[in-house]
Design a protein around this motif. Sequence first.
Motif, PDB file in Angstrom:
ATOM      1  N   THR A 161       0.988  -1.323  -0.021  1.00 45.20           N
ATOM      2  CA  THR A 161       0.020  -0.048   0.037  1.00 45.20           C
ATOM      3  C   THR A 161       0.925   1.358  -0.044  1.00 45.20           C
ATOM      4  O   THR A 161       2.008   1.086   0.195  1.00 45.20           O
ATOM      5  CB  THR A 161      -0.877   0.198   1.157  1.00 45.20           C
ATOM      6  N   ARG A 162       0.240   2.431  -0.322  1.00 42.85           N
ATOM      7  CA  ARG A 162       1.063   3.640  -0.147  1.00 42.85           C
ATOM      8  C   ARG A 162       1.913   3.717   1.042  1.00 42.85           C
ATOM      9  O   ARG A 162       2.848   4.219   0.975  1.00 42.85           O
ATOM     10  CB  ARG A 162       0.239   4.917  -0.210  1.00 42.85           C
TER      11      ARG A 162
ATOM     12  N   THR B  23      -8.525  14.163   0.572  1.00 33.34           N
ATOM     13  CA  THR B  23      -8.993  13.006   1.490  1.00 33.34           C
ATOM     14  C   THR B  23      -7.690  12.836   2.467  1.00 33.34           C
ATOM     15  O   THR B  23      -6.570  13.091   1.853  1.00 33.34           O
ATOM     16  CB  THR B  23      -8.784  11.897   0.586  1.00 33.34           C
TER      17      THR B  23
ATOM     18  N   LEU C  40      -6.278   5.495   5.308  1.00 36.42           N
ATOM     19  CA  LEU C  40      -6.115   6.175   4.188  1.00 36.42           C
ATOM     20  C   LEU C  40      -5.644   5.565   2.988  1.00 36.42           C
ATOM     21  O   LEU C  40      -5.767   5.775   2.072  1.00 36.42           O
ATOM     22  CB  LEU C  40      -5.343   7.227   4.921  1.00 36.42           C
ATOM     23  N   PHE C  41      -4.755   4.429   3.439  1.00 36.73           N
ATOM     24  CA  PHE C  41      -3.897   3.905   2.175  1.00 36.73           C
ATOM     25  C   PHE C  41      -4.379   2.387   2.275  1.00 36.73           C
ATOM     26  O   PHE C  41      -3.804   1.649   1.524  1.00 36.73           O
ATOM     27  CB  PHE C  41      -2.208   3.967   2.604  1.00 36.73           C
TER      28      PHE C  41
ATOM     29  N   TYR D 257      -6.684   4.858  -3.617  1.00 37.24           N
ATOM     30  CA  TYR D 257      -5.900   5.783  -3.146  1.00 37.24           C
ATOM     31  C   TYR D 257      -5.379   6.531  -4.310  1.00 37.24           C
ATOM     32  O   TYR D 257      -5.523   7.834  -4.612  1.00 37.24           O
ATOM     33  CB  TYR D 257      -4.907   5.378  -2.173  1.00 37.24           C
TER      34      TYR D 257
ATOM     35  N   ALA E 240      -5.142  14.181  -2.467  1.00 42.44           N
ATOM     36  CA  ALA E 240      -4.817  13.188  -1.396  1.00 42.44           C
ATOM     37  C   ALA E 240      -3.700  13.538  -0.594  1.00 42.44           C
ATOM     38  O   ALA E 240      -2.608  14.192  -0.486  1.00 42.44           O
ATOM     39  CB  ALA E 240      -4.410  11.785  -1.970  1.00 42.44           C
TER      40      ALA E 240
END
Length: 507
Positions: A3-4, A357, A393-394, A400, A406
Motif C-alpha cells: 500500500t502507499r 482526502t 487512508l492507504f 488511493y 490526497a
Amino acid sequence: MITRRNLLLAAATVPLLSSCDSTASTATKSGGTLRAAFIGGGATETLNLFRGGTTLDFVRARAMHGTIGDIDPSAPDGVRYGVVERIDSAPDFSTYTLKVRPGVKFTDGSTVTARDIAFSLNLLATSQAGGYAAFVSDFDLTAAKATDDLTLVLPTKRPIADGRQILCLGASFVVKDGAKEITKDTPTCGPFRLTAFEPGRGSTLVRNDQFYGRAPQLDGLELLSIADNAARLNAVRGGQADFAFDLDATLVRTIDGDPRLAVRQTSAPSLSALYFSMNIASPPFDNPKVREAFKLAVNRQTIVDTAVSGRGQIGNDLFGFGYADYATDIPQRAYDPDRARALLREAGADGFSVALTTGPEAGGLVEAATLVVEQLNQVGVKATLDQKPAGQLFADLNAYVRLPFASAYSTPTPPTLYYQLSYAGGAPFGLGWNRPDVDALMLKARTSASADERRAAAIQAQQVLWAEGNAIVPVLKPYLNVSVSNLVGVEKGLLESYPSFAEASFQ
C-alpha cells in the motif's frame, strides 16, 4: 506506503534522536516485556510483510525479521549492516557483492545463507503489492549467483552508485528460502520471535537469543494496536503501555512536567514531510498553473505553528531535507494568495470543487489538511475535507491512487531514492506524474561516475519538481514518541522512527 503507507515506511533511514528526558543514569538491566502502541488497521492487519498496510504491520516485521541493513548517514558506507557484514561494489558499479555475516541463524536453527538473501530479493521483485518491486528494479536478479554459502554476487541492469542504499532500504527483510507465507511458525532471524498475533489487538513476541550481534536485553515485546492518537498517549499515562508512537504535538504538550514520561523527538534528516498530492490525471490538476496556485495558496508558517505546534519547519515542496543532495539553493516558496487567485482565473479553474482526502496516519496530518482546505477556500476554491478513519487512508491502494487530491507523509529518504520509489516511470504513487525528462535526470544523479555530476543532476531534477511538480509540502515535522522515562536504547534500533526494539532496555 505494498500500500502507499508501506512504500513510504520502507523508503527510510536511521534517525538522529534527541530527547527531553533528562534522566542521568545510563545503567541498564536485562529483562522485562516492553509494551508499545502503534497505529493499526483493525481486521486488515497481517503478518505478510509484503501486504501489510499499517505502521504496526511494518514494526512487527522489523521485530521479527532481520534485514540486509539500514541506511545510516553516519556510517562509513552510508548504511548500517545487518544480516550481511558488508556490500562491495565493482569500480564501474556493474555488480554488488553481498557477504553474509557468518553464523546468523533462523529461529529453527538453520543458518542464513546467500541463497536466503537471493530468495528475499526475489520476493520483493515479484511482489504484486504496491511497488515493492521498485526496490530491486536496478538489479538483474536472474543473473544473481551465490558463489558460496556466504557470498551473493548481484549484477546491476545499469551501473548505479547508490546500490548499497537501495539494498539497505527498509524493505530488505530476510526470510528463509522457500517460505510461501508468513505465519507464527515461519522461521525468522530478527531480534524477536512471534508467539501470538490477533489482528486489531496486537502481537506478543519473545527474545530471539540467536539474533545476530547480540540478543536483545528485553525478555519480550508486546505490540498494541491503538489507532487513536489520544488513546495511545493515555495508554502510557495510565500504565497500560511503555511507548507510544508518533503523537500529535498538541497531545505531547499535555505531559510537560510529568517526570514519569519522556518525549523522544527526531531531528534532520529524520523529519517526515506532511504533504498533499494533486492528481495530474484529474483535471484541472493537469494544468501547471493550477498546481502552482495551490502551492501559493498555502500559508506554511500557519501550518507549522498550528498543525505541529511549532515542532517542525516550513517545507518547500521537495523531499529529502537534510540529505546531501537536497536542493537547498532553491528559494523558499512564498505565501501569495493574490497570485494564486490570478493563476486560477487564468486557468479557468477559479471556483472549482475538490475534496482533500486525509486521515490520522501521521501526527499532525489531519490538522495540516484542515488548514490547507481553509486556505484554499480563501482563494476561491470550493475545497472540502474527506477524513478517513485511522489506518484506512492507504488501505485500498487502487482507490488511493485515483483520488484527485490526497494527503500523505514521507519518510526520511534521500531525494533521488524517494523519487525512484514514488515517481519514476509513472509510478502509481506519483498520482499522474510521468516525466521521462526528470526520470533521466534522477537516473543520472544515481548512475554518473562523478559525484559532482550526480549532485548537479539531482539539483536540476528538483528544480523541475519544485516548479511543476504535483506535491504541496508545507511542513517537515519530527517524530514525537512518548515513553516511560526509564526506557532507553529504543533509538539504536530505529528505522526512521520505526523501531525494532533490538537494543531497548529498562534502566
